[in-house]
Write a protein that holds these residues in place. Structure first.
Motif: not given
Lengths: 202, 254
Positions: A16, A18-19, A70, A161, A166, A193, A195, A197, B72, B88-92, B94-99
């Motif tokens: 959710t 990051g990694e 992780t 980065n 959002r 970056s 996002d 939505f 993960l 997912t390498p860092g914030l870059v 992040l999957p869209t809309g995941s939050i």
């Protein structure tokens, strides 16, 4: 005493923020009054349970092994986490440097808070709403001058980065063209970056 | 599969990887519980505590815990047996809309649902409530956002610099700033943000007060920033380019 009202803790968030595996810690108190806010409980700074940084650390360290394995950690949300400068600073001292600490923030806070916490936080998820000041004000009730200057400062002072912005489609407040304009301007500012939505109204 | 069960599987996979990486014997039994799963349970938690104890034992013997190569993404892939989710390498990444995907917050410490903006909504018809978080008022202008050529960048490969760096710039500003009498009299203190463009030849242009505090401080900040010597220009792809920059000017009463 250094305390904060916390109205939510959510463990085991996966992919959710990051990694890694993360725990969301949601603070009470928010400078904005977004029309579609679902956490209106966060508007009241008195709502929630009172924690010291030590108490919070004791509670969330149950997942330390997952965090370390992780590269996860804590995402501070709310409400507005960047209002809790001393609390987050003290928490960092307790958890050490290996936990990833992120803030989900509007950046609509005094510059001093951003500057201080930038030495403590690993990254930001910025809820930008819309870059058009009129749309922003109509939706949140506040202007976005601080948001823009804080964002620009963060981009200038550190790895871009570490910032994810959002950009929502907000029904009745912005159009697809507005969103495109926001995105273009953010890219021009150096945001790497974004996002995009959709707010869904049911 | 229910979200809780899926979380449980992924966490189990992470525990398995930790055990393997650190030569810890861990027998993981298949969970047969059919009820509502929150992603973890006393049995799962006991496994985590067991791993922690084993890692501590190893650390006492001088062996550091190994988490190398663990992501993960690989745990999710292993847990889902197909439909891999890339790491997912860092914030870059992040999957869209995941939050927006959180639907509740839950442990004993919480009694309020936690939902993120955009999940379900009813517009608030009431007039907006004002509060005290708004900061200083003052003369404020926003950036011009025209796209006239040549392009103005905000972030470039090599950011422009005051001749001896940022610290030296802050020192220069501190030395040059004269506290306006009006501000002194009113006991006003704070910061003024001045924006400007560093041109390819290092000269500065297009000065603006982005956030002011009044009492003559905006004009004073502007005067000092305008008086700065030429900068080293910003460089992008081997070329000196125009870059927007933002500088805070402090007004602090002794």
């Amino acid at each position: 005493m250094n305390t904060a009202k916390i109205f939510g803790i959510s463990r085991h968030r996966l992919t959710t923020d990051g990694e890694g595996v993360t725990t969301l810690v949601a603070f009470s108190g928010c400078p904005l009054r977004c029309k579609y806010c679902l956490n209106k409980a966060s508007w009241e700074p008195e709502k929630g349970r009172l924690y010291t940084p030590e108490q919070l650390f004791e509670e969330v360290k149950i997942d330390q092994l997952y965090f370390l394995a992780t590269k996860g950690g804590i995402t501070f949300g709310g409400g507005e986490p960047l209002l809790l400068v001393e609390f987050i600073k003290a928490f960092r001292e307790l958890c050490g440097s290996q936990w990833q600490l992120l803030a989900e923030t509007s950046l609509n806070v005094p510059f001093e808070n951003v500057e201080t916490l930038d030495t403590v936080l690993d990254g930001y998820i910025v809820d930008i709403k819309d870059l058009n000041p009129e749309i922003y004000k109509a939706y949140t009730g506040k202007d976005n001058i601080l948001v823009m200057s804080n964002l620009q400062w963060l981009l200038q002072h550190g790895d871009p980065n570490r910032i994810m912005v959002r950009v929502p489609h907000i029904p009745d407040f912005n159009t697809d063209d507005d969103v495109e304009r926001s995105k273009e301007r953010l890219e021009k500012m150096g945001v790497t970056s974004i996002d995009e939505f959709q707010y869904i109204i049911r | 599969m229910a979200k809780g069960k899926q979380t449980c599987k992924i966490l189990k996979e992470i525990r398995k990887q930790i055990a393997e990486e650190n030569d810890i014997k861990l027998v993981i039994e298949e969970c047969t519980y059919q009820g509502d799963c929150k992603g973890t349970c006393p049995k799962c938690e006991a496994e985590v505590r067991y791993l922690e104890r084993e890692l501590e034992k190893r650390q006492r013997l001088g062996k550091a815990a190994v988490f190398a190569g663990m992501t993960l993404g690989t745990a999710i892939t292993a847990a889902s047996c197909g439909s891999p989710v890339p790491p997912t390498p860092g914030l870059v990444a992040l999957p869209t809309g995941s939050i927006t995907a959180i639907d509740s917050i839950g442990n004993d410490s919480v009694d309020e649902p936690y939902l993120l903006e955009g999940d379900v909504l009813t517009p608030e018809p009431d007039s907006l409530e004002e509060d005290e978080w708004n900061t200083t008022e003052g003369y404020v202008e926003s950036w011009t956002d025209d796209s006239e050529e040549p392009e103005v960048y905000m972030i470039v490969e090599e950011m422009p610099k005051f001749p001896d760096g940022e610290e030296s710039m802050m020192q220069y500003i501190a030395e040059q700033v004269k506290y306006p009498a009006e501000a002194k009299k009113a006991g006003a203190y704070g910061r003024v943000f001045i924006g400007f463009i560093v041109e390819p030849d290092g000269s500065l242009s297009d000065f603006k007060v982005l956030r002011g505090m009044g009492y003559g401080c905006d004009e004073e900040a502007l005067r000092v920033v305008k008086s700065m010597p030429k900068w080293q220009p910003g460089m992008h792809r081997g070329k000196a380019v125009r870059v927007q920059y933002l500088v805070p000017v402090n007004f602090k009463l002794d």
